[in-house]
Enzyme design. Structure first.
Site, mmCIF file in Angstrom:
data_model
loop_
_atom_site.group_PDB
_atom_site.id
_atom_site.type_symbol
_atom_site.label_atom_id
_atom_site.label_comp_id
_atom_site.label_asym_id
_atom_site.label_seq_id
_atom_site.Cartn_x
_atom_site.Cartn_y
_atom_site.Cartn_z
ATOM 1 N N GLU A 1 12.923 18.272 22.789
ATOM 2 C CA GLU A 1 13.181 17.399 21.657
ATOM 3 C C GLU A 1 14.310 17.929 20.768
ATOM 4 O O GLU A 1 15.141 17.159 20.302
ATOM 5 C CB GLU A 1 11.908 17.224 20.835
ATOM 6 C CG GLU A 1 11.935 15.950 20.028
ATOM 7 C CD GLU A 1 10.787 15.851 19.036
ATOM 8 O OE1 GLU A 1 9.870 16.693 19.106
ATOM 9 O OE2 GLU A 1 10.822 14.932 18.216
ATOM 10 N N ASP A 2 14.342 19.214 20.540
ATOM 11 C CA ASP A 2 15.242 19.748 19.516
ATOM 12 C C ASP A 2 16.432 20.541 20.041
ATOM 13 O O ASP A 2 17.235 21.027 19.253
ATOM 14 C CB ASP A 2 14.452 20.648 18.539
ATOM 15 C CG ASP A 2 13.423 19.843 17.760
ATOM 16 O OD1 ASP A 2 13.623 18.623 17.622
ATOM 17 O OD2 ASP A 2 12.434 20.438 17.300
ATOM 18 N N HIS B 1 7.528 24.083 23.539
ATOM 19 C CA HIS B 1 7.150 22.703 23.221
ATOM 20 C C HIS B 1 8.204 21.897 22.469
ATOM 21 O O HIS B 1 8.211 20.681 22.532
ATOM 22 C CB HIS B 1 5.793 22.643 22.505
ATOM 23 C CG HIS B 1 5.853 22.893 21.024
ATOM 24 N ND1 HIS B 1 5.751 24.141 20.472
ATOM 25 C CD2 HIS B 1 6.027 22.047 19.981
ATOM 26 C CE1 HIS B 1 5.842 24.057 19.160
ATOM 27 N NE2 HIS B 1 6.020 22.788 18.834
ATOM 28 N N ASP C 1 -27.289 21.936 2.067
ATOM 29 C CA ASP C 1 -26.714 22.792 3.115
ATOM 30 C C ASP C 1 -25.382 23.395 2.682
ATOM 31 O O ASP C 1 -24.492 23.581 3.476
ATOM 32 C CB ASP C 1 -26.555 22.010 4.427
ATOM 33 C CG ASP C 1 -25.604 20.848 4.274
ATOM 34 O OD1 ASP C 1 -25.310 20.463 3.118
ATOM 35 O OD2 ASP C 1 -25.149 20.320 5.299
ATOM 36 N N HIS D 1 8.404 29.265 14.930
ATOM 37 C CA HIS D 1 7.384 28.207 14.981
ATOM 38 C C HIS D 1 6.751 28.065 16.368
ATOM 39 O O HIS D 1 5.535 28.225 16.503
ATOM 40 C CB HIS D 1 7.965 26.887 14.470
ATOM 41 C CG HIS D 1 7.175 25.675 14.864
ATOM 42 N ND1 HIS D 1 5.898 25.448 14.375
ATOM 43 C CD2 HIS D 1 7.436 24.655 15.711
ATOM 44 C CE1 HIS D 1 5.426 24.325 14.910
ATOM 45 N NE2 HIS D 1 6.340 23.822 15.721
#
Ligand code: MN
Length: 491
Positions: free
Chosen positions: A75-76, A71, A262, A47
């Protein structure tokens, strides 16, 4: 996404040094996430690697790409911010910290810095409050995009919840940054989960309808190509098909697909602004323009910076066709938005502006200048502070707080009464005073970014005529007017 694939993709875009740093980030994340799995059964690290790959596709700088790899580590996993700062430097650590704070604020599980509100559930405001470095928001958008792309593995209830949030928060955010392509990607996936039947139905409707207009359009397209060639104008022309979600919104307004002019638009991309207007006049010369449908977003760009000329013309066969005319630089900016500026350096932008390829400088130019200054500082071995990374992305808005800590965004120049009416107009009409940051202030004192405002009321107090001079928002004005009228009638 496997480590090898990501590094392969990075080779042509990153320098030797950056590539080495990316490698060590990939190694770090793989080790930290070891044993964790995604719902799809893949190793978890696939991920963050995918997120980094998306960021690379968007043309982001190497710090952002590396922060994408890392990222989810704070947190994990058991990684700490200090660890990341030591290994990958301040810039990367700042970004990873920002992304973590956004997630923490959402789940309410983590202690936040005191300036962050804990009572609001409005994710947009949180993103803005935390994401003072716009790259944090861009990482969150890449994160969300990959989560949407793999949403099929989630249980149905979660699919709905996440899709709704995507449509309400992340797609508008992408739009605010003029990241048109991402906005459409997010909307299409979210809509397909929220309204699967409608999605399939509209997809078929659009396809059937396009079959008809495609044939007619290719004639228009070749006619116009010839005309422009005669005038010695070099350009590329391609068709853009309306997305299913925006078709859905349009149909709600106009009812029948025959009224959607359109569904497919022809996009003409040229070198400079003068040529845009020249093309416009050639189109209007060749076909009958629908005057009320001419839009000059070059003279008046959209608030998010979007620039183009739009016009709808009637062909000889009686078909209405929308054209969008823009320069290459405008096209890139419309597709990638703020992310586009990360590989356009300042000189390139200034040149584009001076030679008439874009009508105005993107609002974030200051930010690019700052980035370059920081790069110089770093190369000279100087420290940079988190403050330097702050940018004014929402220049005409400010954020103020209620005593409970809820955030409200207000236009700059707003008065306390604007705030009172924003909270509740029935309460506002009984206002007798205001406390700002704990001190009484007069009604005439304008609010400042970051103020905490307490509205003091008394049941017997009535709204006053002169308040009309002490508000600037339309909502407050409308409410106050009707309250004043009501009072006149009863007295
Ligand atoms: Mn993530």
């Amino acid at each position: 996404m496997k480590p090898r694939q990501l590094l392969e993709q990075a080779k042509p875009v990153l320098s030797e040094d950056q590539l080495l740093e990316l490698k060590s980030a990939v190694y770090f994340a793989t080790k930290k996430h070891e044993g964790q799995k995604r719902k799809s059964g893949e190793p978890y690290v696939s991920h963050p690697l995918s997120v980094a790959s998306i960021l690379m596709e968007w043309g982001m700088d190497s710090d952002t790409i590396i922060a994408g790899v890392l990222h989810d580590t704070i947190e994990d996993t058991d990684s700490s911010l200090i660890e990341i700062e030591n290994e990958f430097g301040r810039d990367v650590a700042f970004l990873v910290d920002g992304v973590t704070k956004v997630s923490a604020a959402r789940s309410g599980m983590r202690d936040l810095n005191s300036y962050l509100p804990t009572t609001t559930d409005n994710l947009t405001k949180l993103l803005i409050a935390v994401g003072q470095d716009v790259r944090v928001i861009i990482i969150k958008l890449a994160d969300r995009l990959h989560n949407m792309q793999t949403l099929g593995y989630m249980p149905p209830a979660k699919q709905i919840k996440i899709s709704r949030e995507t449509l309400q928060v992340f797609a508008p955010l992408a739009d605010r940054l003029n990241m048109g392509r991402v906005r459409v990607q997010l909307e299409e996936i979210a809509f397909s989960y929220l309204r699967p039947k409608t999605f399939t139905k509209l997809k078929k409707l659009s396809k059937d309808h396009l079959g008809k207009s495609h044939r007619k359009l290719s004639r228009v397209r070749s006619d116009i190509t010839d005309r422009l060639k005669q005038e010695d104008i070099s350009c590329t022309i391609d068709g853009r098909i309306k997305s299913i979600y925006s078709l859905h919104k349009k149909l709600k307004k106009v009812g029948d697909i025959d009224n959607v002019y359109d569904l497919i638009a022809l996009r003409i991309v040229v070198d400079d602004i003068d040529t845009c207007y020249k093309v416009l006049s050639i189109l209007h010369d060749t076909y009958e323009p629908q005057v009320e449908r001419i839009k000059d977003y070059i003279a008046r760009p959209k608030p998010n910076g979007y620039q183009s000329l739009h016009t709808t013309v009637m062909t000889e066969q009686g078909q209405l066709v929308e054209f969008q005319i823009r320069t290459t630089a405008m096209h890139e900016y419309a597709e990638k938005g703020l992310a586009a500026s990360f590989h356009y350096n300042e000189q390139k932008l200034t040149d584009a502006y001076k030679t008439g390829k874009i009508a105005s400088m993107p609002a974030n130019l200051d930010w690019i200048t700052q980035l370059q200054e920081m790069a110089t500082q770093v190369s000279e071995g100087k420290e940079i502070s988190a403050n330097q990374l702050k940018i004014d992305l929402f220049g005409d808005r400010m954020f103020v707080y209620s005593p409970k800590g809820d955030i409200y965004d207000m236009p700059t120049g707003a008065y306390p009464l604007d705030f009172a009416y924003r909270i509740h107009s029935d309460l506002a009409k009984h206002t007798t005073g205001f406390k700002v940051n704990g001190k009484m202030i007069p009604f005439t004192k304008k609010l400042q970014h970051g103020d905490t405002i307490e509205v003091i009321t008394k049941r017997s107090a009535l709204p006053k005529q002169e308040w009309l001079n002490l508000i600037i928002t339309r909502h407050a004005r409308d409410k106050l007017r009707s309250q004043l009228n009501a009072n006149q009638k009863t007295s």
